[in-house]
Design a protein around this motif. Structure first.
Motif, PDB file in Angstrom:
ATOM      1  N   VAL A 128     -86.813   2.240 -20.699  1.00 19.71           N
ATOM      2  CA  VAL A 128     -85.825   3.317 -21.017  1.00 19.71           C
ATOM      3  C   VAL A 128     -84.455   2.472 -20.910  1.00 19.71           C
ATOM      4  N   VAL A 129     -84.529   1.495 -20.340  1.00 22.71           N
ATOM      5  CA  VAL A 129     -83.502   0.555 -20.231  1.00 22.71           C
ATOM      6  C   VAL A 129     -82.898   0.230 -21.390  1.00 22.71           C
ATOM      7  N   LEU A 174     -73.855   2.676 -18.891  1.00 22.22           N
ATOM      8  CA  LEU A 174     -74.774   3.538 -18.477  1.00 22.22           C
ATOM      9  C   LEU A 174     -76.150   2.820 -18.558  1.00 22.22           C
ATOM     10  N   GLY A 175     -76.384   1.950 -19.803  1.00 20.49           N
ATOM     11  CA  GLY A 175     -77.655   1.385 -19.786  1.00 20.49           C
ATOM     12  C   GLY A 175     -77.693   0.310 -18.686  1.00 20.49           C
ATOM     13  N   SER A 179     -76.274   0.141 -15.785  1.00 19.47           N
ATOM     14  CA  SER A 179     -76.625   0.659 -14.457  1.00 19.47           C
ATOM     15  C   SER A 179     -78.078   1.260 -14.406  1.00 19.47           C
ATOM     16  N   ARG A 180     -78.572   1.523 -15.559  1.00 20.95           N
ATOM     17  CA  ARG A 180     -79.901   1.860 -15.633  1.00 20.95           C
ATOM     18  C   ARG A 180     -81.016   0.672 -14.965  1.00 20.95           C
ATOM     19  N   ARG A 182     -88.732   7.927 -16.968  1.00 21.23           N
ATOM     20  CA  ARG A 182     -87.245   7.901 -16.827  1.00 21.23           C
ATOM     21  C   ARG A 182     -86.779   7.008 -15.574  1.00 21.23           C
ATOM     22  N   THR A 183     -85.465   6.620 -15.638  1.00 18.89           N
ATOM     23  CA  THR A 183     -85.135   5.638 -14.511  1.00 18.89           C
ATOM     24  C   THR A 183     -85.447   6.001 -13.287  1.00 18.89           C
ATOM     25  N   ASP A 184     -85.184   7.389 -12.757  1.00 23.96           N
ATOM     26  CA  ASP A 184     -85.569   7.723 -11.565  1.00 23.96           C
ATOM     27  C   ASP A 184     -86.863   8.059 -11.284  1.00 23.96           C
ATOM     28  N   ALA A 237     -80.437  -0.569 -11.778  1.00 25.96           N
ATOM     29  CA  ALA A 237     -81.110   0.380 -10.708  1.00 25.96           C
ATOM     30  C   ALA A 237     -82.754   0.059 -10.933  1.00 25.96           C
ATOM     31  N   GLN A 238     -83.388  -0.091 -12.200  1.00 26.12           N
ATOM     32  CA  GLN A 238     -84.668  -0.323 -12.343  1.00 26.12           C
ATOM     33  C   GLN A 238     -85.078  -1.989 -11.641  1.00 26.12           C
TER      34      GLN A 238
END
Lengths: 223, 213, 303
Positions: free
Chosen positions: C204-205, C131-132, C134-135, C278-280, C138-139
């Motif tokens: 947040v990562v 999860l981390g 992928s965050r 947040r990531t998004d 993505a970032q």
């Protein structure tokens, strides 16, 4: 003559070590599917370094305490102010960590019940040694004001080894800091070998744990 | 009868409960539910055992076991008591009963009504209300665990709720001696002393404080 | 042969310096952050103690070969990034291997460590690690866009991808810096730098202390010690890279220290002033204004 004795002694020690290594944990509480996920070897006591090396290591350990806060009871509320500007635990090298794997100090925040002692044991066993345990509040010492309850653990040191107790109901954050500094001093003196105590008295601790945790549905030792 | 509502039971149906006097339908009190007028109706339909007006916004009624769920359904569907605030039990070991209390709330009138029912302690069991309120199942699960009161048909009622792997008699029953159990199970640390607070404060801490006691 | 040995020695010196510099810089900035929050803060040398402590752990858990290789890849990513950037322009010791690699290689290395880490974290089996990761990926993909655009703008401005030549083109006065000759590229690059350092708005990562999540969730003992060492090297490498790209590089070690310190301070000031995305949100942020600025920088160069 003495050489002979030494040899025999080392042989028997080796034998004992071999037997101990071969002693597997039953992991009876787990389903067959889950058994594959968990190790069934017993914890081994790790010999400390000798001399100045261990002193240096202990100094480094004492200066970098990463805590795993376990908010079982109301005591955990006194853990938060430590991070704030007023008490600022960072200046003592104390930091919170989110995972048991990385932390070295386990803070038991207040009373523990049968249900939480299960989680305490699992979290404690997941931490990597050397690890230290700080009992926060009177409840960890003797059950505190809940001592005669049907589910409050009276003495947490029957289930995991505890290095420092901080009494009070509630102890102030200053008391907590004093407790941390006491822990640091003890680490520097090399008196915090709780991990080895746990490994050496593993059967006693497990017997105590299993006596109160009736539905043992977890591995016997959780890496 | 026993304890709380014993004094109030005399006033059933007559509209003169021993609780606080309520208004007669005007002003603020007029917004409350007119329980006093409903008592005779309920008594006819559901054979109330007793009733009591505790406050302007709180009343208690006691019903027999057989009509309880019918009564609660009636309250929920027709009288506006749509919310189950809590559902609990009291152990009256001397009388050999558990007293269950369903606390209901009427949102429109802001009135609370406690429905009490006595059930025998032996083989304690009660009809389930999980079909009326889904969260009733959670209360019933807890009552099963803590008092050993069975609610047949309630989802998950036999699963453990707070306790894990409890093998003794349910701990909230009064015949269960928690102190003895604790001493037997949890290795009490020797050296615990109990002081009388007044005496202790007198001699130790704050002599002036003790005077005010 | 002798030349190779000399180069090896210089590399080791350079690595030693940047590791210690990164660690001390991290400690200093933690202290700066503490001052902003009205605290005293940890000692400046706390990162050393943490690394020592982690390496002195008596036990360690491993979950397979990739779990071992994850931190190694991460370290390789940090070392690779640093070793292909000239830390001090014209210096024999600190110019590293900048003659043999260019900007694209460095950009690849910035990504490489994270990918290696993803493999290691994946094998740990902890659900929070992927999860981390992928965050983080993505970032990273999001901030690479304005960064790549800034790099394209700078490269087309000076007609080269070699970092040494870019630094050489910026010598001879403060007005020759890309920051002044191509301010749009500098702005886009510096915004993406915020994401690259994973400072506060984009933290947040890792968020190590608030939420139990992130790629290193399952990393412990010396694995974590290695990751922390790499963090210092990587941080130093990124600072040096941005100094070279936009602020004229450094001709001696003092100006290198001053410039990188100021660049780092800028991320800390931003981090202390803004709450966490947040990531998004951070992806949307990077693909918005910074990307437009980057496109504008490229378009202006093309005209």
């Amino acid at each position: 003559m003495s050489d002979m004795q030494d040899m025999e002694k080392t042989e028997s020690e080796e034998q004992i070590a071999r037997i101990a290594a071969e002693m597997r944990l039953a992991n009876d509480g787990l389903s067959d599917q889950d058994k594959a996920y968990f190790c069934d070897a017993r914890p081994q006591a790790v010999e400390p370094y000798r001399g100045i090396m261990e002193k240096f290591a202990n100094w480094a350990r004492s200066q970098s305490l990463w805590i795993l806060g376990f908010g079982t009871g109301c005591g955990a509320i006194e853990l938060r102010p430590l991070m704030t500007s007023r008490f600022d635990m960072y200046r003592y090298g104390i930091q919170p960590r989110p995972t048991p794997r990385q932390s070295s100090v386990f803070v038991i925040g207040g009373y523990a019940s049968v249900k939480t002692v299960k989680r305490i044991v699992r979290s404690y066993e997941q931490m990597q040694g050397p690890k230290f345990v700080l009992g926060l509040g009177s409840c960890t010492v003797n059950g505190g004001m809940y001592w005669d309850s049907y589910n409050t653990i009276n003495r947490i040191d029957y289930y995991i080894p505890v290095d420092v107790y901080i009494t009070g109901c509630m102890p102030r954050p200053e008391a907590l800091l004093a407790g941390f500094n006491r822990l640091k001093q003890m680490i520097r003196e090399g008196r915090c070998e709780g991990m080895n105590t746990y490994a050496e008295n593993f059967d006693w601790y497990k017997a105590n744990q299993k006596q109160i945790i009736k539905d043992w549905n977890m591995p016997d030792y959780n890496w | 009868m026993n304890s709380i509502s014993a004094a109030a039971s005399a006033g059933t149906g007559s509209g003169s409960g021993t609780g606080t006097e309520t208004g007669t339908g005007t002003g603020l009190s007029g917004e409350r539910f007119p329980v006093r007028e409903r008592f005779p109706v309920w008594k006819d339909k559901f054979s109330l055992v007793s009733s009591m007006i505790q406050r302007q916004d709180l009343a208690f009624v006691q019903v027999p076991m057989q009509t309880t769920v019918a009564f609660i359904t009636h309250l929920r569907d027709l009288e506006g008591y749509a919310h189950l605030v809590f559902f609990t039990a009291i152990d009256y070991i001397e009388d050999g009963i558990f007293r269950l209390t369903y606390m209901l709330h009427n949102y429109r009138r802001h009135h609370d009504l406690g429905v009490q029912v006595d059930i025998p302690r032996e083989d304690a069991g009660m009809e389930s209300i999980h079909h009326l309120w889904p969260h009733g199942a959670t209360y019933q699960r807890e009552l099963k665990e803590m008092y050993g009161i069975d609610f047949p048909g309630s989802p998950g009622v036999d699963e453990s709720f707070v306790l894990e792997g409890w093998h003794d008699i349910p701990p909230m029953r009064r015949e269960f001696d928690t102190k003895e159990y604790s001493e037997k199970t949890y290795y009490p640390r020797p050296g615990r002393v109990t002081y009388d607070p007044t005496e202790y404060m007198k001699e130790k801490l704050y002599p002036s404080e003790a005077e005010t006691w | 042969m002798n030349a190779i040995l000399t180069k090896a020695l210089y590399t080791l010196i350079s690595l030693f310096v940047i590791t210690n510099y990164g660690l001390l810089l991290g400690g200093t900035m933690a202290r700066v952050r503490a001052k902003v929050q009205g605290r005293i803060g940890q000692p400046v040398w706390q990162p050393y103690l943490d690394i020592l402590k982690n390496n002195f752990k008596r036990t360690g858990i491993y979950h397979g070969v990739m779990f071992y290789l994850g931190p190694v890849f991460r370290l390789a990513g940090g070392l690779g990034t640093y070793l292909f950037i000239p830390a001090v322009y014209g210096s024999a010791v600190f110019s590293n291997f900048s003659f043999s690699g260019d900007l694209l290689l460095v950009m690849y290395f910035i990504f490489f460590g994270q990918l290696g880490m993803a493999l290691g974290a994946g094998q740990s089996g902890h659900p929070y690690s992927p999860l981390g990761v992928s965050r983080g990926l993505a970032q990273m993909t999001a901030f690479e866009v304005p960064f790549a655009l800034a790099v394209i703008a700078v490269a087309s401005q000076h007609q080269t991808l070699s970092i040494t030549e870019l630094v050489a083109a910026q010598q001879g006065g403060i007005l020759n810096w890309v920051a002044f000759t191509n301010p749009l590229a500098m702005i886009a690059g510096m915004i993406s730098f915020l994401g690259m350092t994973m400072g506060n708005p984009f933290s947040v990562v890792i968020a190590p202390q608030e939420i139990p999540i992130g790629p290193p969730t399952e990393m412990q003992s010396s694995f974590l010690g290695m990751l922390q060492t790499n963090r210092a090297i990587f941080q130093g490498a990124k600072l040096v890279l941005f100094m070279n790209l936009f602020f004229g590089g450094a001709t001696n070690i003092v100006s290198m220290v001053v410039k990188t310190f100021l660049i780092y301070l800028y991320t800390v000031v931003v981090g202390a002033s803004f709450p966490r995305f947040r990531t998004d949100q951070s992806i949307r942020f990077f693909l918005g204004v910074p990307t437009l600025i980057g496109i504008a920088a490229v378009v202006i160069q093309m005209l």
